[in-house]
Design a protein around this motif. Structure first.
Motif, PDB file in Angstrom:
ATOM      1  N   ASP A 124       0.928  -1.309   0.227  1.00 17.91           N
ATOM      2  CA  ASP A 124       0.082   0.551   0.204  1.00 17.91           C
ATOM      3  C   ASP A 124       0.802   1.142   0.044  1.00 17.91           C
ATOM      4  O   ASP A 124       0.509   2.159  -0.847  1.00 17.91           O
ATOM      5  CB  ASP A 124      -0.807   0.358   1.481  1.00 17.91           C
ATOM      6  CG  ASP A 124      -2.035   1.804   1.315  1.00 17.91           C
ATOM      7  OD1 ASP A 124      -2.403   1.391  -0.326  1.00 17.91           O
ATOM      8  OD2 ASP A 124      -1.759   1.250   2.352  1.00 17.91           O
ATOM      9  N   ALA A 125       2.501   0.908   0.695  1.00 20.13           N
ATOM     10  CA  ALA A 125       2.510   2.492   0.840  1.00 20.13           C
ATOM     11  C   ALA A 125       3.829   2.843  -0.443  1.00 20.13           C
ATOM     12  O   ALA A 125       3.685   3.335  -1.078  1.00 20.13           O
ATOM     13  CB  ALA A 125       3.388   2.214   2.612  1.00 20.13           C
ATOM     14  N   GLN A 126       4.021   1.648  -1.098  1.00 15.39           N
ATOM     15  CA  GLN A 126       4.675   1.627  -2.367  1.00 15.39           C
ATOM     16  C   GLN A 126       3.455   1.808  -2.975  1.00 15.39           C
ATOM     17  O   GLN A 126       3.896   3.197  -3.879  1.00 15.39           O
ATOM     18  CB  GLN A 126       5.696   0.672  -2.490  1.00 15.39           C
ATOM     19  CG  GLN A 126       5.701   0.557  -4.363  1.00 15.39           C
ATOM     20  CD  GLN A 126       7.085  -1.079  -4.655  1.00 15.39           C
ATOM     21  OE1 GLN A 126       6.789  -2.041  -3.521  1.00 15.39           O
ATOM     22  NE2 GLN A 126       7.653  -0.802  -5.485  1.00 15.39           N
ATOM     23  N   ALA A 129       2.299   5.870  -2.365  1.00 13.68           N
ATOM     24  CA  ALA A 129       4.485   6.564  -3.537  1.00 13.68           C
ATOM     25  C   ALA A 129       4.196   6.788  -4.766  1.00 13.68           C
ATOM     26  O   ALA A 129       4.131   7.902  -5.357  1.00 13.68           O
ATOM     27  CB  ALA A 129       5.233   6.176  -2.552  1.00 13.68           C
ATOM     28  N   ALA A 130       3.486   5.465  -5.552  1.00 10.27           N
ATOM     29  CA  ALA A 130       4.566   5.618  -7.441  1.00 10.27           C
ATOM     30  C   ALA A 130       3.306   6.362  -7.257  1.00 10.27           C
ATOM     31  O   ALA A 130       3.055   7.067  -8.861  1.00 10.27           O
ATOM     32  CB  ALA A 130       4.185   4.635  -7.081  1.00 10.27           C
ATOM     33  N   LYS A 135       0.801  11.676 -10.551  1.00  9.62           N
ATOM     34  CA  LYS A 135      -0.163  12.364 -10.549  1.00  9.62           C
ATOM     35  C   LYS A 135       0.964  14.065 -10.693  1.00  9.62           C
ATOM     36  O   LYS A 135       0.631  14.952 -11.213  1.00  9.62           O
ATOM     37  CB  LYS A 135      -0.924  12.716  -8.997  1.00  9.62           C
ATOM     38  CG  LYS A 135      -1.932  11.618  -9.418  1.00  9.62           C
ATOM     39  CD  LYS A 135      -2.375  11.367  -7.694  1.00  9.62           C
ATOM     40  CE  LYS A 135      -3.985  10.913  -7.780  1.00  9.62           C
ATOM     41  NZ  LYS A 135      -4.502  10.410  -6.657  1.00  9.62           N
ATOM     42  N   ALA A 136       2.761  14.040 -10.150  1.00  3.73           N
ATOM     43  CA  ALA A 136       2.704  15.142  -9.864  1.00  3.73           C
ATOM     44  C   ALA A 136       3.564  15.159 -11.074  1.00  3.73           C
ATOM     45  O   ALA A 136       3.018  16.261 -11.565  1.00  3.73           O
ATOM     46  CB  ALA A 136       3.415  14.838  -8.397  1.00  3.73           C
TER      47      ALA A 136
END
Length: 176
Positions: A124-126, A129-130, A135-136
């Motif tokens: 979930d964390a990975q 972050a991806a 999105k950025a």
């Protein structure tokens, strides 16, 4: 994108993971379904021969034959005697959509990450972050494209010391 048999070798299209718990025939079938539903293979496109694909991806002939039979049973391809296998029109096939394929890809992603020893929390964390990074990146690209289209951000305004009161002179063409 090149079709199989043109410039892209089958090995590039069909990367199989022998260490995965997913059987090779199912990996191959899922990849075909993705290539068909994503539009890489269009209705009427001829698929490689069973023997040819087996040699290119280095799997047993019977494995590829099983994949083609399963794809035909599911309505993704049509086999014509002595002519080969051709992609069927699946545009109106129930359940064939980007969402269905995304679910399959997501399930495979989760399984592979767990096989690597990652916990669900780590996955979930990975993924979060991806997703944030993607999105950025999209925002940066969208912002850059909008600036080019509107002319905003294409130049810099430089204010020199003492130039704040010169605007009237510049408007008449007498200033710097």
């Amino acid at each position: 994108m090149a079709k199989l048999g043109q410039t892209t070798p089958a090995g590039d299209l069909f990367e199989l993971d022998e260490s995965s718990s997913i059987p090779l025939w199912l990996q191959l079938k899922n990849r075909f379904i993705y290539l068909i539903t994503s539009g890489f293979y269009m209705p009427g496109d001829q698929l490689p021969t069973v023997r040819g694909l087996a040699v290119e991806v280095e799997v047993n002939y019977n494995t590829v034959s099983k994949v083609y039979q399963s794809l035909e049973e599911d309505g993704y391809i049509v086999s014509k005697r002595r002519q080969g296998a051709f992609v069927a029109d699946v545009s109106d096939k129930p359940g064939v959509s980007a969402n269905v394929m995304a679910e399959a890809v997501t399930a495979e992603y989760l399984q592979r990450c767990q096989e690597l020893g990652l916990s669900l929390e780590d996955i979930d964390a990975q993924f979060t972050a991806a997703l944030a990074a993607a999105k950025a990146k999209r925002e940066r690209e969208t912002g850059a494209n909008n600036a080019k289209e509107t002319g905003v951000g294409c130049g810099r305004i430089i204010h020199f010391p003492g130039s704040e009161g010169d605007s009237a002179e510049r408007a008449t063409g007498n200033g710097a």
